[in-house]
Design a protein around this motif. Structure first.
Motif, PDB file in Angstrom:
ATOM      1  N   UNK A   1      34.828  27.207  28.178  1.00  0.00           N
ATOM      2  CA  UNK A   1      33.686  28.115  28.097  1.00  0.00           C
ATOM      3  C   UNK A   1      34.041  29.479  28.681  1.00  0.00           C
ATOM      4  N   UNK A   2      34.681  29.476  29.852  1.00  0.00           N
ATOM      5  CA  UNK A   2      35.070  30.733  30.505  1.00  0.00           C
ATOM      6  C   UNK A   2      36.081  31.476  29.644  1.00  0.00           C
ATOM      7  N   UNK A   3      37.031  30.771  29.052  1.00  0.00           N
ATOM      8  CA  UNK A   3      38.037  31.409  28.203  1.00  0.00           C
ATOM      9  C   UNK A   3      37.392  32.076  26.985  1.00  0.00           C
ATOM     10  N   UNK A   4      36.364  31.450  26.416  1.00  0.00           N
ATOM     11  CA  UNK A   4      35.677  32.014  25.245  1.00  0.00           C
ATOM     12  C   UNK A   4      34.807  33.214  25.598  1.00  0.00           C
ATOM     13  N   UNK A   5      34.111  33.127  26.725  1.00  0.00           N
ATOM     14  CA  UNK A   5      33.117  34.140  27.059  1.00  0.00           C
ATOM     15  C   UNK A   5      33.619  35.227  28.004  1.00  0.00           C
ATOM     16  N   UNK A   6      34.743  34.999  28.628  1.00  0.00           N
ATOM     17  CA  UNK A   6      35.275  35.992  29.555  1.00  0.00           C
ATOM     18  C   UNK A   6      34.510  35.979  30.870  1.00  0.00           C
ATOM     19  N   UNK A   7      35.121  36.582  31.853  1.00  0.00           N
ATOM     20  CA  UNK A   7      34.539  36.608  33.190  1.00  0.00           C
ATOM     21  C   UNK A   7      34.967  37.907  33.857  1.00  0.00           C
ATOM     22  N   UNK A   8      34.018  38.772  34.172  1.00  0.00           N
ATOM     23  CA  UNK A   8      34.331  40.056  34.797  1.00  0.00           C
ATOM     24  C   UNK A   8      34.436  39.991  36.300  1.00  0.00           C
ATOM     25  N   UNK A   9      34.321  38.802  36.849  1.00  0.00           N
ATOM     26  CA  UNK A   9      34.320  38.644  38.301  1.00  0.00           C
ATOM     27  C   UNK A   9      35.619  39.146  38.926  1.00  0.00           C
ATOM     28  N   UNK A  10      36.764  38.833  38.286  1.00  0.00           N
ATOM     29  CA  UNK A  10      38.034  39.226  38.880  1.00  0.00           C
ATOM     30  C   UNK A  10      38.137  40.740  39.042  1.00  0.00           C
ATOM     31  N   UNK A  11      37.654  41.491  38.058  1.00  0.00           N
ATOM     32  CA  UNK A  11      37.701  42.952  38.133  1.00  0.00           C
ATOM     33  C   UNK A  11      36.805  43.466  39.258  1.00  0.00           C
ATOM     34  N   UNK A  12      35.623  42.859  39.374  1.00  0.00           N
ATOM     35  CA  UNK A  12      34.705  43.273  40.438  1.00  0.00           C
ATOM     36  C   UNK A  12      35.303  43.015  41.813  1.00  0.00           C
ATOM     37  N   UNK A  13      35.898  41.849  42.004  1.00  0.00           N
ATOM     38  CA  UNK A  13      36.500  41.521  43.290  1.00  0.00           C
ATOM     39  C   UNK A  13      37.750  42.358  43.544  1.00  0.00           C
TER      40      UNK A  13
ATOM     41  N   UNK B   1      38.246  45.347  42.647  1.00  0.00           N
ATOM     42  CA  UNK B   1      37.822  46.686  43.074  1.00  0.00           C
ATOM     43  C   UNK B   1      37.583  46.736  44.579  1.00  0.00           C
ATOM     44  N   UNK B   2      37.251  45.587  45.171  1.00  0.00           N
ATOM     45  CA  UNK B   2      37.037  45.508  46.618  1.00  0.00           C
ATOM     46  C   UNK B   2      38.295  45.032  47.344  1.00  0.00           C
ATOM     47  N   UNK B   3      39.394  44.873  46.598  1.00  0.00           N
ATOM     48  CA  UNK B   3      40.640  44.433  47.217  1.00  0.00           C
ATOM     49  C   UNK B   3      40.710  42.937  47.456  1.00  0.00           C
ATOM     50  N   UNK B   4      39.887  42.173  46.768  1.00  0.00           N
ATOM     51  CA  UNK B   4      39.869  40.720  46.923  1.00  0.00           C
ATOM     52  C   UNK B   4      40.556  40.102  45.710  1.00  0.00           C
ATOM     53  N   UNK B   5      41.585  39.301  45.964  1.00  0.00           N
ATOM     54  CA  UNK B   5      42.338  38.675  44.880  1.00  0.00           C
ATOM     55  C   UNK B   5      42.196  37.161  44.987  1.00  0.00           C
TER      56      UNK B   5
END
Length: 172
Positions: free
Chosen positions: A38-50, A52-56
């Protein structure tokens, strides 16, 4: 000593709350599609948001089996009905962990700002005390600054609530 009705009610509510916490998530019983698909199909912008705050975050929720860099004993992780090694389990745990981290960080920021405002109020009172009593405009400005700082202090003491979608269903 016998419990008062209020104490009995409080104990009853605590038992109910504890039972709900231990109950498995009822919303997973009917799931057919793996969450990582489901995540692979719909994408997840969480990684980009985190990011931006320096969280990997290591790994990806698009992976079927989750691999962790930590040495934690995930088998003993107290999560009834959640398999931490699946993408859905990891995502569910991440929500709670990120909320806890955000709450702690917000508390530290709030404590810092309240301490700074307290210092500014004390300095404003000290400056006000040093003014001559016939300096009406100076006293008005000083009191206005103290009122402004107290208003900031009042706003910082308020609790805020962010609404997020439910991720688990416990109990009936």
């Amino acid at each position: 000593m016998a419990l008062t009705p209020a104490e009995k009610q409080k104990a009853y509510r605590k038992r109910q709350k504890d039972a709900r916490k231990k109950a498995p998530d009822q919303s997973t019983a009917f799931i057919k599609l793996p969450f990582h698909e489901y995540v692979a199909r719909h994408g997840l912008g969480m990684e980009e948001n985190l990011d931006a705050a320096g969280i990997h975050i290591s790994g990806s929720l698009e992976d079927a089996v989750q691999v962790f860099e930590t040495e934690a004993d995930w088998d003993s992780f107290d999560t009834p009905g959640i398999d931490i090694k699946t993408s859905l389990g990891r995502a569910t745990i991440m929500v709670g962990s990120l909320l806890d981290a955000a709450t702690e960080l917000a508390g530290v920021i709030n404590d810092f700002k309240l301490a700074e405002v307290d210092t500014a109020i004390e300095n404003a009172f000290t400056a006000s005390a040093g003014l001559r009593r016939d300096d009406v405009e100076g006293l008005k400005a000083s009191y206005a600054e103290i009122d402004r700082l107290k208003a900031i202090q009042t706003q910082l003491r308020k609790q805020v609530r962010r609404m997020i979608p439910a991720t688990q269903v416990k109990g009936e």
